[in-house]
Write an enzyme that holds these catalytic residues in place. Structure first.
Site, short mmCIF file in Angstrom:
data_model
loop_
_atom_site.label_atom_id
_atom_site.label_comp_id
_atom_site.label_asym_id
_atom_site.label_seq_id
_atom_site.Cartn_x
_atom_site.Cartn_y
_atom_site.Cartn_z
CD GLU A 7 0.09 -4.05 10.89
OE1 GLU A 7 0.00 -2.82 10.83
OE2 GLU A 7 -0.90 -4.82 10.96
N PRO A 60 0.81 -1.23 0.00
CG PRO A 60 -0.22 -1.18 2.09
CD PRO A 60 0.55 -2.06 1.18
NE ARG A 114 -6.91 -6.72 -21.22
CZ ARG A 114 -7.34 -5.81 -22.11
NH1 ARG A 114 -6.62 -4.72 -22.30
NH2 ARG A 114 -8.43 -6.00 -22.79
CG ASP A 158 -8.23 -1.97 -23.46
OD1 ASP A 158 -9.35 -2.21 -23.91
OD2 ASP A 158 -7.35 -2.83 -23.29
#
Length: 259
Positions: free
Chosen positions: A121, A94, A159, A174
């Protein structure tokens, strides 16, 4: 191209080798994947991969040693297979840099990467210092582990490989792709021509390629201005909005300029 995944839950990655576009691309030999479980290199009876954090606090921290040994196994296997041994080691975290389409394009033109799926954690910083070359994140939210992020990176990258999609132009049309100048994609329609009283927009039925292209561009601009005005601002700063684009936005009061 090859992905090596360091994860405590390798079975999660069956999804990309057994289903959908990524599975077909794997069957065509366009890419391959190998998973490495840190528990396999532990030496204690409990196959321990985590411990309490120094300094106290909630949760557990993944041990450096099993992760380092897993990366070493992955590197050795890549070297034996002839893949690039010095592949980047990317930790899903994160606190990492937000993953974007341009990063997927760069990865698709490379020999692949070693992806580290953290859990608990966090991960012992000494592993990060010793092995990790990049830290990536899907966005400003927290997941239980890095597996979902790794799956997203693999899918977004595979992809883009030539031959992965049945139509060669699918990837370049896209959302976020350079062909759209970083805009969101336009709406799409298929048969029937009228469904429950709602008809397909007339330009798409015209057979006029320039008219269809302009309609799609305008819809892309409209949606992007409404949902991601930051992308409009970025395109304007980069000079990728045409005078016609700016006129369309101005006439509809979308994403006005600061002046």
């Amino acid at each position: 191209m090859r992905f090596d995944i360091v994860t405590l839950f390798p079975e999660i990655f069956d999804a990309v080798t057994r289903h959908g576009v990524t599975a077909r691309a794997c069957q065509r030999g366009l890419w391959q994947m190998h998973a490495w479980n840190p528990r396999e290199v532990t030496t204690d009876a409990h196959r321990t991969v985590d411990d309490r954090p120094y300094g106290g606090g909630p949760g557990m921290v993944m041990l450096a040693d099993p992760l380092i040994k897993s990366v070493q196994r992955a590197r050795a296997a890549r070297a034996e297979a002839g893949a690039l041994q010095a592949a980047p080691v990317i930790l899903l975290s994160p606190t990492g840099r937000r993953f974007e389409q341009s990063m997927a394009r760069d990865l698709a033109s490379s020999e692949g990467a070693i992806l580290i799926c953290g859990r608990y954690e966090g991960v012992d910083q000494r592993f990060i210092d010793a092995c990790v070359t990049d830290e990536w994140s899907l966005g400003d939210f927290v997941l239980s582990g890095g597996e979902i992020g790794a799956l997203a990176i693999v899918d977004a990258t595979v992809r883009l490989l030539p031959g992965a999609l049945n139509h060669g132009q699918s990837a370049v049309q896209d959302s976020f792709d350079a062909a759209l100048s970083g805009m969101l994609d336009c709406p799409h329609y298929t048969r029937p021509e009228v469904y429950e009283g709602q008809a397909v927009p007339a330009p798409l039925l015209s057979g006029h390629h320039a008219q269809i292209a302009r309609w799609r561009r305008e819809q892309s601009l409209r949606i992007t201005a409404q949902r991601r005005p930051d992308l409009i601002a970025a395109a304007r700063a980069a000079g990728t909005l045409s005078a016609q684009d700016e006129r369309f936005l101005a006439e509809r009061g979308l994403a006005p300029t600061e002046d």
